[in-house]
Design an enzyme around this catalytic site. Sequence first.
Site, short mmCIF file in Angstrom:
data_model
loop_
_atom_site.label_atom_id
_atom_site.label_comp_id
_atom_site.label_asym_id
_atom_site.label_seq_id
_atom_site.Cartn_x
_atom_site.Cartn_y
_atom_site.Cartn_z
N ASN A 76 12.63 -10.46 17.61
CA ASN A 76 12.74 -8.39 17.22
C ASN A 76 14.12 -8.89 15.93
O ASN A 76 15.06 -8.81 16.04
CB ASN A 76 13.06 -8.09 18.70
CG ASN A 76 12.28 -7.20 18.74
OD1 ASN A 76 10.91 -8.22 19.28
ND2 ASN A 76 12.27 -6.07 19.51
N LYS A 115 0.87 -1.17 -0.26
CA LYS A 115 0.09 -0.21 0.11
C LYS A 115 0.78 1.43 -0.18
O LYS A 115 0.21 2.28 -0.28
CB LYS A 115 -1.00 0.29 1.08
CG LYS A 115 -1.81 1.24 1.42
CD LYS A 115 -2.59 0.97 2.83
CE LYS A 115 -3.32 1.89 2.66
NZ LYS A 115 -4.47 1.98 3.53
N TYR A 132 -1.38 -3.84 18.84
CA TYR A 132 -0.85 -4.61 17.87
C TYR A 132 -0.33 -5.96 18.17
O TYR A 132 -0.62 -6.83 17.51
CB TYR A 132 0.47 -3.77 17.68
CG TYR A 132 2.10 -5.02 17.22
CD1 TYR A 132 1.48 -5.14 15.63
CD2 TYR A 132 2.85 -5.79 17.54
CE1 TYR A 132 2.40 -6.18 14.97
CE2 TYR A 132 3.40 -5.98 16.89
CZ TYR A 132 3.41 -6.43 15.64
OH TYR A 132 4.49 -7.69 14.84
N THR A 149 4.59 -12.82 14.68
CA THR A 149 5.32 -12.09 15.63
C THR A 149 5.05 -12.95 17.18
O THR A 149 4.10 -13.22 16.93
CB THR A 149 5.21 -11.09 15.73
OG1 THR A 149 5.87 -10.07 17.20
CG2 THR A 149 3.60 -10.72 16.44
N ASP A 150 6.73 -12.64 17.61
CA ASP A 150 7.07 -13.85 18.98
C ASP A 150 5.98 -13.04 20.12
O ASP A 150 6.18 -13.39 20.96
CB ASP A 150 8.08 -13.81 19.67
CG ASP A 150 8.67 -12.67 19.63
OD1 ASP A 150 8.00 -11.13 19.59
OD2 ASP A 150 9.99 -12.10 19.92
N LYS A 167 -2.20 -9.19 15.71
CA LYS A 167 -1.38 -10.14 15.14
C LYS A 167 -2.09 -11.30 15.32
O LYS A 167 -2.15 -12.74 14.72
CB LYS A 167 -0.33 -10.15 15.13
CG LYS A 167 0.43 -8.67 14.65
CD LYS A 167 0.61 -8.58 12.95
CE LYS A 167 1.20 -9.59 12.17
NZ LYS A 167 1.66 -10.04 11.16
#
Length: 370
Positions: free
Chosen positions: A203, A33, A174, A133-134, A178
């Site tokens: 990360n 986008k 966030y 993500t973790d 996720k």
Amino acid sequence: MKILVTGGAGFIGSALVRHIIQDTPYQVVNLDKLTYAGNLLSVASVSDNSRYAFEQVDICDAEAVKRVFSQHQPDIVMHLAAESHVDRSITGPADFIQTNIVGTYTLLEQARIYWLKLRDEKKRQFRFHHISTDEVYGDLPHPDDIQPSSGTGLSDLSLPLFTEQTAYAPSSPYSASKAASDHLVRAWLRTYELPTLVTNCSNNYGPYHYPEKLIPLTILNALKGEVLPVYGRGQQIRDWLYVEDHVRALLLVATQGKLGETYNIGGHNEKRNIDVVKTICQILEKLAPSESNPNIDTYSCEPGNASCYSELIKFVADRPGHDRRYAIDASKIERELGWIPQETFESGLEKTVQWYLDNQAWCQAIQAQA
């Protein structure tokens, strides 16, 4: 083989696009986008390649996504498009709900419709790889909870790690968004038999990282002689993964992973935030000495301080709901697919600092568009 990469102008997505074009014979369709965090400068080195195509599309736009599937006929989808900055999710969660949840739903549905129309080998080979993500796991026990102020090194303690079986317990808008997207992907596998895979990573750091994140922010602020903000006392622990190691793992999972499986990807590098910032200061002192930096007043440094850059560190109010420790058990991907990170934290961080020193024009262009 043709791979559709969503979010391919972002930090991890652009590294993946560059890796595929530079190191494999595959074709790439980069769908992005181009929000504040996505920039085509990050893929400029491969943009003229005949195996690369770009589509400026919002993953929430079902008709546009449908057209991309129909026109490009991908064999694999690697879904990285997401809003990902925790601080922004706290002050403005709506964008995270829209992109990370509604966008993932839209992409899954259009992928399912496309997949159902495929025939024979192309249908059997199709895969939808969701990159997560973790942070969906919440946080882990911190060394200070076990041995407060002991000074024991992180590697000397036996502390739990996130595994693929760890229960979800997201802390921020966030990570909650996720987590929701992960659940949608698994639901489309179980309900509709869409061939999916999920990876959860620690990360990332490395070249082309957006300047608002901890490591690039520290590098760039230090060079400008500005404050290096550290939340709380900087005791939060993260497992750091060099982005080029990560994208090697992603492509391995996308092409060789077992359908329906989840793979955790980590760098085996647990570091306190304050130690990350101090290490950057030490590397900068070697690569761009403060005594030669006109933005640094070396006369104001504490006597005996080996790095004047570290004098810029300032502790600030902690983030609401800040997770204290993340750490990945990456033994499954090593055991089943043979992946291990090639970079140590020290070697990867020095490469990262050097990249930012060598690419100030990119940094300035990105910040000018923010």
